[in-house]
Design a protein around this motif. Structure first.
Motif, PDB file in Angstrom:
ATOM      1  N   LYS A 112      -3.159  -6.567  -1.625  1.00 16.91           N
ATOM      2  CA  LYS A 112      -2.972  -6.149  -3.015  1.00 16.91           C
ATOM      3  C   LYS A 112      -1.695  -5.315  -3.160  1.00 16.91           C
ATOM      4  N   MET A 113      -1.417  -4.467  -2.171  1.00 14.95           N
ATOM      5  CA  MET A 113      -0.186  -3.679  -2.220  1.00 14.95           C
ATOM      6  C   MET A 113       1.041  -4.579  -2.134  1.00 14.95           C
ATOM      7  N   ARG A 115       1.246  -7.703  -2.999  1.00 13.18           N
ATOM      8  CA  ARG A 115       1.386  -8.446  -4.252  1.00 13.18           C
ATOM      9  C   ARG A 115       2.005  -7.562  -5.330  1.00 13.18           C
ATOM     10  N   ARG A 116       1.587  -6.302  -5.419  1.00 13.01           N
ATOM     11  CA  ARG A 116       2.122  -5.393  -6.434  1.00 13.01           C
ATOM     12  C   ARG A 116       3.630  -5.231  -6.266  1.00 13.01           C
ATOM     13  N   GLU A 119       5.384  -8.734  -7.085  1.00  7.46           N
ATOM     14  CA  GLU A 119       5.428  -9.157  -8.489  1.00  7.46           C
ATOM     15  C   GLU A 119       6.263  -8.228  -9.354  1.00  7.46           C
ATOM     16  N   CYS A 120       6.335  -6.958  -8.991  1.00 12.15           N
ATOM     17  CA  CYS A 120       7.203  -6.064  -9.754  1.00 12.15           C
ATOM     18  C   CYS A 120       8.674  -6.439  -9.558  1.00 12.15           C
ATOM     19  N   HIS A 163       1.214 -15.921 -13.775  1.00 11.04           N
ATOM     20  CA  HIS A 163       2.015 -15.195 -12.785  1.00 11.04           C
ATOM     21  C   HIS A 163       2.939 -16.132 -12.005  1.00 11.04           C
ATOM     22  N   GLN A 227       3.263  -3.166 -13.346  1.00  9.09           N
ATOM     23  CA  GLN A 227       2.600  -2.218 -12.450  1.00  9.09           C
ATOM     24  C   GLN A 227       1.246  -1.800 -13.006  1.00  9.09           C
ATOM     25  N   LEU A 230      -1.271  -4.768 -12.836  1.00 12.61           N
ATOM     26  CA  LEU A 230      -1.787  -5.049 -11.498  1.00 12.61           C
ATOM     27  C   LEU A 230      -2.661  -3.917 -10.977  1.00 12.61           C
ATOM     28  N   ASP A 231      -2.309  -2.677 -11.312  1.00 14.23           N
ATOM     29  CA  ASP A 231      -3.145  -1.555 -10.880  1.00 14.23           C
ATOM     30  C   ASP A 231      -4.548  -1.676 -11.470  1.00 14.23           C
ATOM     31  N   ASN A 234      -6.283  -5.057  -9.997  1.00 17.86           N
ATOM     32  CA  ASN A 234      -6.609  -4.980  -8.573  1.00 17.86           C
ATOM     33  C   ASN A 234      -8.017  -4.454  -8.335  1.00 17.86           C
TER      34      ASN A 234
END
Length: 240
Positions: A112-113, A115-116, A119-120, A163, A227, A230-231, A234
Motif C-alpha cells: 500500500k505504501m 502504491r501511494r 500513484e502520487c 487509476h 494522497q 489513497l490514505d 487503503n
C-alpha cells in the motif's frame, strides 16, 4: 616449499550445468535478433548438434525458457519465441506476489505504501500531460462507475480502470504495466469488497475532484487529492 593458500569463496571456480550454458546461448540469440519474437525455435536435434550437448541439457534449458515466459512450448508444434512486453513480464510474478502477500501479511502494508508513492508520482505526470481526450476518458469511467454503485464487483473494476487510465497518460509502458500489477495484487488478493459498501459516493466525489485538477493542470493539488484518496481507500483493504 610454501603450499598454495586455500581458495576463498570469491576464487572458487563453480562448474556450471550444461543446461545453463544452453540457456545463455539461446538467450543471446534472442537478444541479437537471430531468434526474433514469433520465430520458431530450432529443433532439439539441431540444438544438440549446434552446442554439442545431449538431449537432457537442451530440454532443461527450453523448459527454463518456457517457465520464464521467453518461449511457448506447444505439444505437437515447434516452440516459438514470445513477444516480450512490460506487462507480460510483470504479470508472470503474480503467483509469487500472491504467495508473498498470503504468507507474510505485513507485506500488504508495504504494498500500500509503494502504491501511494507510485500513484502520487503518476498523477503529477498526468496533471502536466493530460489532454482533452484523456480527461474525457476519465470522466466517462467515473460516469460508468456512478451507474454501478449497486454492483460491487463492477464498481471495483471501474475503480481499477480509473487509476490505470491515469497511468496511461504517461505513455510509458513500464509505468502502465506497474500500475496494473500493483492494482491487480491489491484488488485480487485481498477481500476488500466486503469493506467497500457505503463508500461509493465518497470515492466518486474524490475521482471527480482528481479529474478536475488534472484538467486544470494543477499538479500540486492533484498530488494532494490523490494522497488523501489513497490514505482513505487503503483502510478498505483487508486480508481474507
Amino acid at each position: 616449499m610454501k603450499k598454495d593458500a586455500a581458495p576463498t569463496g570469491q576464487d572458487r571456480i563453480v562448474r556450471r550445468k550444461l543446461s545453463d550454458e544452453v540457456f545463455d546461448r539461446l538467450r543471446a540469440m534472442m537478444a541479437s535478433g537471430e531468434l526474433p519474437p514469433g520465430a520458431p525455435m530450432p529443433s532439439e536435434r539441431d540444438l544438440m548438434e549446434r552446442f554439442g550437448v545431449g538431449r537432457p541439457a537442451v530440454r532443461e534449458a527450453l523448459q527454463h525458457m518456457h517457465t520464464m515466459g521467453l518461449i511457448t512450448i506447444s505439444h505437437g508444434e515447434r516452440s516459438r519465441v514470445n513477444e516480450l512486453s512490460a506487462d507480460s513480464v510483470l504479470s508472470r510474478v503474480d503467483d509469487v506476489a500472491r504467495m508473498l502477500l498470503s504468507s507474510e501479511p505485513e507485506q500488504l502494508e508495504h504494498l500500500k505504501m509503494a502504491r501511494r508513492m507510485f500513484e502520487c508520482g503518476l498523477v503529477r505526470v498526468a496533471a502536466q500531460a493530460a489532454g482533452p481526450h484523456d480527461i474525457a476518458d476519465l470522466r466517462d469511467i467515473v460516469s460508468r462507475q456512478r451507474a454501478e454503485t449497486d454492483d460491487a464487483a463492477a464498481f471495483v473494476t471501474l475503480d481499477m480502470a480509473f487509476h490505470n487510465r491515469i497511468a496511461a497518460i504517461s505513455q510509458n509502458p513500464i509505468l502502465v504495466a506497474t500500475s496494473q500489477s500493483l492494482l491487480r495484487w491489491l484488488f485480487q488478493y485481498h477481500g476488500m469488497l466486503l469493506h467497500w459498501s457505503g463508500k461509493e459516493d465518497v470515492t466518486l466525489h474524490e475521482h471527480d475532484q482528481i479529474v478536475d485538477l488534472l484538467e486544470a493542470h494543477d499538479a500540486d493539488a492533484a498530488v494532494t487529492a490523490m494522497q488523501a484518496h489513497l490514505d482513505r481507500s487503503n483502510m478498505l483493504y483487508r486480508h481474507h
